[in-house]
Design a protein around this motif. Structure first.
Motif, PDB file in Angstrom:
ATOM      1  N   GLU A 142      15.278  68.790 -17.106  1.00 56.02           N
ATOM      2  CA  GLU A 142      14.493  69.499 -17.423  1.00 56.02           C
ATOM      3  C   GLU A 142      12.865  69.490 -17.145  1.00 56.02           C
ATOM      4  N   GLU A 147      19.274  72.496 -12.745  1.00 58.55           N
ATOM      5  CA  GLU A 147      20.783  72.847 -13.029  1.00 58.55           C
ATOM      6  C   GLU A 147      21.098  71.310 -12.945  1.00 58.55           C
ATOM      7  N   ASP A 196      11.823  74.073 -20.328  1.00 57.36           N
ATOM      8  CA  ASP A 196      13.376  74.605 -21.127  1.00 57.36           C
ATOM      9  C   ASP A 196      14.485  73.813 -21.863  1.00 57.36           C
ATOM     10  N   SER A 201      17.925  74.745 -23.242  1.00 58.59           N
ATOM     11  CA  SER A 201      19.459  75.234 -22.232  1.00 58.59           C
ATOM     12  C   SER A 201      19.336  73.633 -21.947  1.00 58.59           C
ATOM     13  N   ARG A 210      21.413  71.827 -24.302  1.00 55.96           N
ATOM     14  CA  ARG A 210      22.799  73.040 -24.677  1.00 55.96           C
ATOM     15  C   ARG A 210      23.605  72.094 -23.462  1.00 55.96           C
ATOM     16  N   TRP A 211      23.376  71.875 -22.117  1.00 58.97           N
ATOM     17  CA  TRP A 211      24.333  71.714 -21.437  1.00 58.97           C
ATOM     18  C   TRP A 211      24.551  70.117 -21.999  1.00 58.97           C
ATOM     19  N   ARG A 225      18.725  76.583 -30.829  1.00 52.83           N
ATOM     20  CA  ARG A 225      17.952  77.865 -30.476  1.00 52.83           C
ATOM     21  C   ARG A 225      15.945  77.562 -31.431  1.00 52.83           C
ATOM     22  N   GLY A 244      14.172  75.440 -28.741  1.00 48.56           N
ATOM     23  CA  GLY A 244      14.281  76.601 -28.111  1.00 48.56           C
ATOM     24  C   GLY A 244      12.895  77.605 -28.165  1.00 48.56           C
TER      25      GLY A 244
END
Length: 680
Positions: A407, A412, A451, A454, A457-458, A495, A498
Motif C-alpha cells: 500500500e 501489487e 489505496d 484494494s 481486499r487482497w 468499500r 475505500g
C-alpha cells in the motif's frame, strides 16, 4: 472439465434397451411409428430426469455428479436419435465422402455441466457443403428433439467454415475449444480438433486471453461488478461459474490442457488451489441444479426466496445468531471469494509467463530491468515478492508487513507471494496478534494514503485479514439478509474504507463536500479509519450489533495502538453509527426537540464531525444509488443545526438566544434605521 464416469448409468437411461424398443416399433408400425417412438423417448427422458432428481435429493451437494448425469442422459438420447434417423428414416448404405456428419456437444453440454433445464447446445459438422442426406438427418434429429421439449441451440457448418469463423469470432472459437465428440463421424471430429489447434489457436494465445478477460469484465459490469451482491447470479455474476469456466478456457487455449486438473501440471494452479477450484465448482453447480429444479426453468439468479429453499434442500441448519439461510449464503460467498482468489493468482501467473516469453524474443531480448530490494523484499515489475519460501515462516509479522509495504509503495503483491501468504496465514496466532509492530503496520495500512481498500481486499482474500482480526473473520462473507444491503459485511466494510480514502484525497468532493472538509478537521484521522473498519464488526451475532461492536472496539483499539481518547471515540462511533442517518431520515428536523435529543447524545463537535463522515461512507458503501442529494441535504441540515447548538451550548432556550443575537447584529448594521428590527 473433469469427466469422471457417471455411476450406475443404466439406472438413468439404458440406451441399448431404448434403441431395441424403437427398432421394434419401426418393425411393427413402419412410418406410422413416429408418435410411439416420441412417446418412448419422452418416457426415457422423464425417467432419467426423475432418477437424477432423486440422486440430488440423496446427495444435495453433488454438483459434479448431477451435471454429468444430465449430460450423460442427453448424450444417450442424441445417440439413439442419430442411429434411428440414419438407420430407419434416411438410410444411406453407400455414402459418399461428403455424406458424413459429426455431432459435437458445445457450451455447458460440451463441458458435461448440464443443469436440469440447461439448453442442449449441439454443433453439426460436415466435411463440405451440406448434401441432401446431411440436411435431412440434421432436420429430422432437430424435430425429434423439439418434440421432446428440449431447448436446442444448434449450428450446422462445414469444417472449413467452422475454422474460418473461429478465427473471426471469439464465441465460435470458445465453442470449438470445448467441443466434445458425441456421435457420428469421429474421424471428422479429430480433423476439426487438429485444424483448430494448428490453424486457429497457434500464435493467438495472448489475443485470446485479452479478449476473454475483456468479455469477463463487461459481464461483471452488467452484473454489478462485485462477487458479494446479496442476490447473485450464480452463472454470470462475479465469482460465479462463468469465472471458473474462463480460467479453464484460458488454461486450455494457452497450454492445451484436457481437464482442470492438468492446470497443476502446467504450473497455473497449485494442488491446493485446484482442490479449491473443484470445491467451489461442485458447490456452485449443485446450487444451480437446485435452482433449476425449484423454478422449473433455466434460472440462475439466486434471489432471497430461492435462497431459503435451497438452504433447506442442502441441509443448512440454524445456529445461535445466524439462520440457516445466512449460513448458506455465507458459504456461497466464501466460494465466490475463493473463485476471486484463484482468478487473481492464475492470471498473474499467466501474465508472468507471457512476460518471460516476450523477454526472450525481439530487439530487447536479454535486456531486463533489474529488481530492487525493499526491506528484504524483492520489487520488480511493480510487484513486491517474498525473497524465499520460508520468509513468512521465519517471521509471521511479515504477513502484515508485505501488505503494508504494497500500500505504501503502490505495488501489487506477486502471485507467488499471495500463494505463500494464503498458505502461511495459519501462522498468525495470539502472539502475532498482540505484537506491537504487527499492529502498527496494520494501522498504517488501514489508514494508508494511497489505496488501502484494494490492499485490504487482497489481504482478506489471502486469509490474512481474518486471522489477524478474528472478529473481521467472523463477518467474512456474512450475508445481510435484507433488500437494503447489496454486499456482504466484509465487502461493505472494505468499500466504505475505500470511500473514506477517496474523500480524504478530495476525489468525491462534488458528492460529499461536507465530509471532504471535515476529514481534514478531525483530531485523529486514524480513529476515523478504525471506526469504519469496526462499525459492522459484530453483525451476525446474537444481540444488537452496535452494542456488541462497541465492546469489540474497546478491546481492539488499544491493541491497534490507539490511545484512550481515540478508543473511547471509536467505541462511541460504533455504538451510534446509525444515529445520524436515523435522525435525519426518520425525525422532523423542524422540531427543536429532534436536534436537542441528537445533540444530547453527541455532546461534542469532534464526535459530530466523525459521525457525519462515518454516516456518509456507510450509506454510500451499501450499494449503487443508495447515496443521493436528498439524503445529503437532510444529513447536512442536521449537521448544521447540531453544530450551531453545540457551539452555543446546551441552554434550553438556545433558539431565543440565537434570535436575539441575530437581531442585535442586524440592528447594528442598520444603524439609524435599527428601529426596523424592533418592528419585526
Amino acid at each position: 472439465m473433469n469427466r469422471s464416469p457417471v455411476p450406475n448409468q443404466r439406472a438413468i437411461i439404458d440406451r441399448r434397451q431404448l434403441a431395441g424398443r424403437i427398432a421394434a416399433l419401426v418393425a411393427k408400425e413402419g412410418e406410422k411409428a413416429r408418435p410411439a417412438i416420441v412417446a418412448a423417448l419422452r418416457e426415457a427422458l422423464d425417467l432419467g430426469r426423475a432418477e437424477l432428481v432423486r440422486r440430488l435429493e440423496e446427495n444435495p451437494s453433488a454438483g459434479h455428479a448431477c451435471t454429468r448425469g444430465y449430460a450423460f442422459l442427453t448424450d444417450q438420447l442424441v445417440r439413439v436419435l442419430y442411429d434411428h434417423v440414419t438407420a430407419d428414416l434416411y438410410p444411406a448404405p453407400n455414402r459418399s465422402s461428403a455424406e458424413r456428419l459429426a455431432i459435437l456437444a458445445v457450451g455447458g453440454y460440451g463441458r458435461a455441466e448440464m443443469a436440469p433445464h440447461s439448453d442442449v447446445d449441439i454443433a453439426f459438422l460436415t466435411p463440405q457443403r451440406h448434401t441432401a442426406w446431411c440436411e435431412q438427418v440434421i432436420e429430422a434429429m432437430l424435430y425429434l428433439m423439439w418434440d421432446l421439449g428440449l431447448k436446442v441451440g444448434h449450428s450446422s457448418r462445414t469444417l472449413d467454415d467452422a475454422i474460418r469463423l473461429a478465427r473471426e469470432d471469439l464465441t465460435i472459437r470458445t465453442s470449438l475449444l470445448e467441443a466434445r465428440y458425441v456421435w457420428g463421424d469421429e474421424v471428422l471430429y479429430d480433423e476439426a480438433a487438429r485444424r483448430f489447434w494448428s490453424e486457429v489457436a497457434r500464435g493467438t494465445e495472448r489475443q485470446f486471453v485479452v479478449e476473454k478477460l475483456a468479455e469477463r469484465n463487461a459481464r461483471h459490469k452488467r452484473m454489478g461488478d462485485s462477487r458479494y451482491v446479496v442476490e447473485p447470479n450464480i452463472k454470470d455474476g462475479k465469482g460465479g461459474l462463468r469465472d471458473l469456466q474462463t480460467l479453464y478456457w484460458i488454461g486450455k487455449y494457452t497450454h492445451q490442457v484436457r481437464s482442470a486438473k492438468e492446470l497443476i501440471d502446467v504450473g497455473l494452479l497449485t494442488t491446493a488451489e485446484y482442490k479449491g477450484f473443484r470445491r467451489a465448482e461442485r458447490f456452485l453447480l449443485a446450487v444451480r441444479c437446485h435452482l433449476h429444479q425449484i423454478t422449473g426453468r433455466a434460472e440462475d439468479r439466486l434471489t432471497f426466496d430461492f435462497q431459503r429453499q435451497i438452504a433447506e434442500r442442502m441441509n443448512f441448519a440454524d445456529r445461535p445468531g445466524k439462520s440457516s439461510v445466512e449460513r448458506f449464503m455465507q458459504f456461497y460467498f466464501l466460494q465466490a471469494k475463493r473463485v476471486g482468489s484463484l482468478t487473481g493468482v492464475f492470471l498473474a501467473q499467466l501474465d508472468e509467463e507471457f512476460a518471460q516469453k516476450s523477454a526472450k524474443r525481439g530487439f530487447f531480448a536479454g535486456f531486463r530491468s533489474r529488481p530492487r530490494e525493499l526491506k528484504g523484499y524483492v520489487v520488480h515489475g511493480g510487484k513486491i515478492a517474498a525473497p524465499s519460501d520460508e520468509w513468512f515462516r521465519k517471521d509471521p509479522v511479515r504477513l502484515i508487513e508485505v501488505f503494508q509495504l504494497a500500500e505504501e509503495e503502490e505495488l501489487e503483491v506477486h502471485p507467488r507471494t499471495m500463494r505463500q501468504a494464503a498458505r502461511d496465514a495459519k501462522l498468525i496466532d495470539h502472539t502475532v496478534r498482540e505484537d506491537a509492530r504487527a499492529n502498527a503496520l496494520f494501522l498504517d495500512l488501514l489508514a494508508g494514503r494511497n489505496d488501502p481498500a484494494s490492499v485490504l481486499r487482497w489481504m482478506n482474500e489471502a486469509g490474512v485479514m481474518g486471522r489477524f482480526v478474528p472478529d473481521f473473520g467472523r463477518v467474512n462473507a456474512q450475508m445481510q439478509f435484507n433488500m437494503y444491503h447489496h454486499y456482504t459485511v466484509d465487502e461493505h466494510t472494505i468499500r466504505a474504507i475505500g470511500l473514506l480514502s477517496r474523500i480524504e484525497k478530495g476525489e468525491l468532493k462534488d458528492d460529499h463536500p461536507r465530509a471532504t472538509r471535515l476529514i481534514h478537521k478531525v483530531a485523529s484521522r486514524r480513529a476515523a479509519y478504525v471506526a469504519v473498519l469496526l462499525h459492522d464488526i459484530a453483525k451476525g451475532r446474537k444481540g444488537d450489533h452496535s452494542i456488541l461492536g462497541a465492546e469489540v472496539a474497546r478491546e481492539l483499539c488499544p491493541r491497534f495502538g490507539l490511545n484512550e481518547n481515540e478508543t473511547e471515540l471509536v467505541a462511541w462511533l460504533v455504538l451510534h453509527h446509525l444515529l445520524m442517518s436515523h435522525t435525519a431520515q426518520k425525525r422532523d428536523l423542524t422540531d427543536p426537540k429532534t436536534v436537542e435529543d441528537f445533540v444530547a447524545t453527541v455532546q461534542g463537535l469532534e464526535r459530530l464531525r466523525h459521525l457525519a463522515i462515518l454516516t456518509a461512507v456507510d450509506i454510500r458503501a451499501v450499494g449503487p444509488g443508495t447515496w443521493n442529494s436528498w439524503k445529503g441535504q437532510l444529513l447536512g441540515e442536521l449537521f448544521d443545526l447540531s453544530q450551531e447548538r453545540l457551539r452555543l451550548g446546551h441552554a434550553r432556550h438556545g433558539r431565543h438566544e440565537r434570535v436575539a443575537a441575530k437581531r442585535a447584529e442586524v440592528s447594528e448594521r442598520l444603524g439609524a434605521r435599527s428601529d426596523l428590527v424592533a418592528s419585526v
